[in-house]
Design a protein around this motif. Structure first.
Motif, PDB file in Angstrom:
ATOM      1  N   GLU A   1      37.296  25.667  -1.592  1.00  0.00           N
ATOM      2  CA  GLU A   1      37.002  25.988  -2.762  1.00  0.00           C
ATOM      3  C   GLU A   1      37.847  25.171  -3.388  1.00  0.00           C
ATOM      4  O   GLU A   1      39.408  25.051  -3.229  1.00  0.00           O
ATOM      5  CB  GLU A   1      36.705  27.186  -3.987  1.00  0.00           C
ATOM      6  CG  GLU A   1      35.839  27.888  -2.597  1.00  0.00           C
ATOM      7  CD  GLU A   1      35.939  29.665  -3.290  1.00  0.00           C
ATOM      8  OE1 GLU A   1      36.164  29.267  -5.264  1.00  0.00           O
ATOM      9  OE2 GLU A   1      35.790  30.068  -2.340  1.00  0.00           O
TER      10      GLU A   1
ATOM     11  N   GLN B   1      39.166  24.127  -7.444  1.00  0.00           N
ATOM     12  CA  GLN B   1      38.881  24.215  -8.917  1.00  0.00           C
ATOM     13  C   GLN B   1      39.711  23.829  -9.960  1.00  0.00           C
ATOM     14  O   GLN B   1      40.849  23.695  -9.873  1.00  0.00           O
ATOM     15  CB  GLN B   1      38.739  25.538  -8.966  1.00  0.00           C
ATOM     16  CG  GLN B   1      38.565  26.353 -10.193  1.00  0.00           C
ATOM     17  CD  GLN B   1      37.853  27.820 -10.412  1.00  0.00           C
ATOM     18  OE1 GLN B   1      38.751  28.161  -9.662  1.00  0.00           O
ATOM     19  NE2 GLN B   1      38.415  27.994 -11.408  1.00  0.00           N
TER      20      GLN B   1
ATOM     21  N   ARG C   1      40.993  29.158  -1.539  1.00  0.00           N
ATOM     22  CA  ARG C   1      41.213  28.640  -3.093  1.00  0.00           C
ATOM     23  C   ARG C   1      41.732  27.535  -3.826  1.00  0.00           C
ATOM     24  O   ARG C   1      42.818  28.188  -3.366  1.00  0.00           O
ATOM     25  CB  ARG C   1      40.205  29.755  -4.054  1.00  0.00           C
ATOM     26  CG  ARG C   1      40.081  29.222  -5.645  1.00  0.00           C
ATOM     27  CD  ARG C   1      39.075  29.866  -5.866  1.00  0.00           C
ATOM     28  NE  ARG C   1      38.254  30.445  -6.034  1.00  0.00           N
ATOM     29  CZ  ARG C   1      38.223  32.101  -5.900  1.00  0.00           C
ATOM     30  NH1 ARG C   1      38.817  32.668  -6.436  1.00  0.00           N
ATOM     31  NH2 ARG C   1      37.533  32.186  -5.858  1.00  0.00           N
TER      32      ARG C   1
END
Length: 290
Positions: free
Chosen positions: A219, A221, A195
């Protein structure tokens, strides 16, 4: 701050002067009393540390997941402090600057990386991570073969293993540089299932290769700022001694030396944060944590 168009952030609007104004009109409901007799220098670090707290909370990192912090400027150092406060066991800090790596160690980083010498992702095997799809397939098939020997049906065995955290770890990578090209470098080097949390603010157009993220199931973000509650929580964490922000303070200067402070901050070997003390005379910067 309030203008005819509504509320505006201090220092981010022509109608709301920033911290160098002699007087500032602010919303009283968003003012917080400094608790526990906390010194002004430490209290002044509440805002940047609230940014770090927000980033760590939004990352949803678990204590047993390794964190990799790319860039150890004030933002990265704050993230390191908040990661350790959250109980994250392994924090890898990467920066070209020896001084910033030293400060990262003072902030609690467990592993220090000079990207001139090695990739911040080169220790993924030691951290129990997977580097490519082939390794993931081999590991998955190995686990599948082992659970076949259990009396428990393999589906149930796999579910139990997943709940116990026996399946591959995934790292959480905090991008704290904010320059064009850094995200692509992270996509290229990141282990599987990572992430990536974009904390640094890139103000330019940037390009990435989505296929890299797809193949690794990464991921991505992005985070911005903090909530009023996170600001309050950060202030109390500092006041209660739950976090130590002193490593970030590398200098103090009076109002006459503000220009010198901005010049000095261009050199990562000198400073992280320089505080401005209106009562201090002269333009020289007093070095802290040198």
């Amino acid at each position: 701050n309030i203008d005819p168009k509504g509320y505006v952030p201090t220092g981010l609007s022509p109608s709301a002067s920033g911290g160098y104004a002699e007087q500032i009109l602010v919303q009283s409901s968003l003012m917080f009393e400094v608790p526990n007799g906390l010194d002004a220098d430490s209290a002044a670090l509440t805002e940047p540390m609230a940014v770090a707290l927000h980033a760590v909370r939004r990352s949803r990192i678990k204590k047993n997941e390794p964190a990799i912090v790319i860039g150890c400027g004030p933002v990265g150092l704050g993230v390191i402090i908040m990661l350790k406060a959250a109980g994250v066991k392994t924090v890898v800090a990467s920066d070209f600057s020896p001084n910033r790596r030293r400060l990262a160690e003072l902030c609690g980083a467990d592993v220090l990386i000079d990207p001139k010498q090695q990739s911040p992702f080169s220790s993924w095997k030691e951290l129990g991570l997977l580097g490519n799809v082939s390794e993931a397939i081999n590991m998955g098939m190995g686990i599948f073969d082992k659970v076949q020997t259990f009396s428990l049906p393999w589906v149930n065995a796999m579910r139990v293993g997943d709940k116990l955290g026996l399946l591959p770890k995934r790292p959480v990578i905090f991008e704290c540089v904010g320059v064009s090209g850094i995200m692509q470098q992270i996509l290229e080097g990141a282990p599987l299932f990572s992430r990536i949390v974009g904390v640094g603010v890139c103000m330019q157009s940037d390009k990435i290769e989505p296929a890299l993220a797809i193949n690794k199931e990464l991921e991505i973000q992005y985070v911005l700022g903090y909530t009023p509650l996170e600001f309050r929580d950060t202030l109390h964490m500092i006041a209660e001694g739950k976090i130590d922000v002193s490593p970030l303070i590398t200098g103090v200067v009076g109002l006459e030396g503000v220009g010198n402070a901005f010049d000095a901050l261009r050199d990562p070997e000198q400073h992280a944060k320089i505080l401005i003390d209106p009562k201090r005379a002269g333009s020289d910067i007093e070095l802290i944590n040198a």
